[in-house]
Design an enzyme around this catalytic site. Structure first.
Site, mmCIF file in Angstrom:
data_model
loop_
_atom_site.group_PDB
_atom_site.id
_atom_site.type_symbol
_atom_site.label_atom_id
_atom_site.label_comp_id
_atom_site.label_asym_id
_atom_site.label_seq_id
_atom_site.Cartn_x
_atom_site.Cartn_y
_atom_site.Cartn_z
ATOM 1 C CB THR A 1 -0.906 -0.003 1.234
ATOM 2 O OG1 THR A 1 -1.743 -1.163 1.172
ATOM 3 C CG2 THR A 1 -1.777 1.248 1.272
ATOM 4 C CE LYS B 1 -5.106 -1.694 1.842
ATOM 5 N NZ LYS B 1 -3.883 -2.478 1.906
ATOM 6 C CE LYS C 1 2.229 2.441 4.515
ATOM 7 N NZ LYS C 1 2.461 1.379 3.571
#
Lengths: 288, 288
Positions: free
Chosen positions: B96, B171, B239
């Site tokens: 990701t 995502k 993150k």
């Protein structure tokens, strides 16, 4: 507790209507009532049961089930029923109201020898229609045992959560999840629209992973197609969140999902969308 | 595209390790690599494949799969692979990362005649272990067709979302839902604890209704028992949320779930809980 064979049902809305139908299919339903009497007359005719014109029409019932919206309505129904039901009868309340309302209702019925269960439900109109609701019960275990067959008419799961009021406490928790998941899904899908992703690919892809949830399955495609037929009305979620906030205040807690959702659903209701499904929150997320 | 029979796998963490195992079970895995080489040597021995000591060890692969954490690592891997893979080979990135990272990776590989798919996954360590991940793909349809058999080793669902970068965009949306659902569930369960409701009754009751979701099913009981073994590390969600925030900023949008979750997960990581599962958010909700 005596066996329950004659049930009355009060509150024939989007949830109550189909639930009453399931009781009739089990041969348990005797009489239905509603604040708007026309609705009761129409459903009574369809189901072949009596329509109540006055509280006394419930006098022969072993149990009366409530599925209304407001705390005041629950208390008024319980006051009326306390005057007409026989000692040993049972009132089951499926409405979502304050825990204090459950305690008050139980106390005033107890004076007339009538048992009470607070038993709010989750599972949406889909759960009411297909008889697969989750029922969160507060009250006495023996009383609940006597009501199991009745509840099995429309329940996937019945859980005794504790004494009177514990059903409503559990429903308050449930509504924190419901509001927060609506926040998550509506915000995510609005973001997906802004990124130019296609709804018909996006919704099933999200649903297949760790973001999967009931609300996305049931409301994802419709909200992205601007369809907001309830489902669960935004104005009712706002009412429930106010109950939750009062409980959080009493505990001295601050809950960010609850506070943000109160702001957002109040804005949505003020803008005239209170009768729309809770997925209409995507309107605000698109505009942010 | 030529058929894929020799696959390399880089990044053998909680997700990548089991995914590499599924490729080996299909007879497709040739070589594994990892930043900490000991991990690669150990898994290579278990699976009976080669352990890469240098990028050149991937030179004979038809496809190399990446499952790392950081944007810089994805780009370094792609630079290394551009120098060793034959034209016509394929790199699939399950990490990701930012959409721009996917575009940069695709461009630098294309110069060497190597195809690229950005293909982040959802479904958690459970999905990686049982081979039921949702794979969100950006790239060319023909390239994806050539990779379908490879991906079927660990995918429940593979969806082509659009051109390069569309997998990462999807995502990012997924992580909005993931963060928001964690907010909803952790806040709700902390509230339930404060109300004195029993975890063993509360979790299944909520799960059976309209509040049902993957995270509650998989993490509800463990978080209420103070178990926060990942799962998905809080530091990694933080993150991801920074990637989401940058995308929202670029669109000029304000998303309340994202902003609150950034604040909360930064606080959690600062307090030393970054290596714990995202369900550790309940620590903050209990203290509010």
């Amino acid at each position: 507790m005596k066996p329950i064979s004659r049930v009355g049902f009060i509150g024939l809305g989007a949830m109550g209507g189909p639930m009453a139908g399931h009781l009739q299919a089990k041969g348990l339903l005797a009489v239905v009532g509603n604040r708007t009497p026309e609705k009761a007359v129409a459903l009574a005719e369809t189901l072949g049961v009596a329509a109540a014109k006055a509280p006394s029409d419930f006098s022969g019932c072993d149990a009366v089930v409530l599925c209304v919206s407001m705390d005041a309505d629950v208390l008024q129904c319980c006051r009326d029923l306390a005057g007409v039901l026989a000692p040993g009868a049972l009132v089951i309340d499926h409405s979502t109201v304050a825990r204090e309302t459950a305690l008050t209702a139980a106390a005033l019925l107890a004076e007339a020898g009538i048992a009470f269960l607070d038993a709010p439900v989750s599972g949406g109109v889909e759960g009411a229609r297909n008889g697969k609701l989750s029922v969160m019960v507060g009250g006495d275990a023996e009383v609940l045992a006597s009501a199991q067959e009745l509840l099995s008419a429309y329940a996937l799961r019945v859980t005794l959560m504790g004494p009177t009021g514990a059903g409503q406490a559990t429903k308050a928790v449930n509504q924190v999840l419901v509001a927060g998941i609506a926040q998550a899904v509506c915000e995510g899908l609005a973001f997906g629209e802004a990124l130019g992703l296609k709804p018909e690919s996006l919704v099933p892809t999200l649903a297949a992973g760790a973001a999967g949830n009931w609300f996305l399955d049931k409301r994802g495609a419709t909200m992205m197609a601007d369809q907001f037929t309830p489902g669960f009305k935004s104005a009712l979620l706002l009412k429930d969140l106010r109950i939750v906030q009062a409980m959080a205040d009493a505990l001295g807690r601050h809950y960010s999902v609850v506070e943000q959702s109160l702001v957002d659903y109040a804005k949505l209701v003020d803008a005239g969308y209170g009768e729309e499904d809770t997925s209409a929150l995507i309107r605000l997320k698109r505009a942010n």
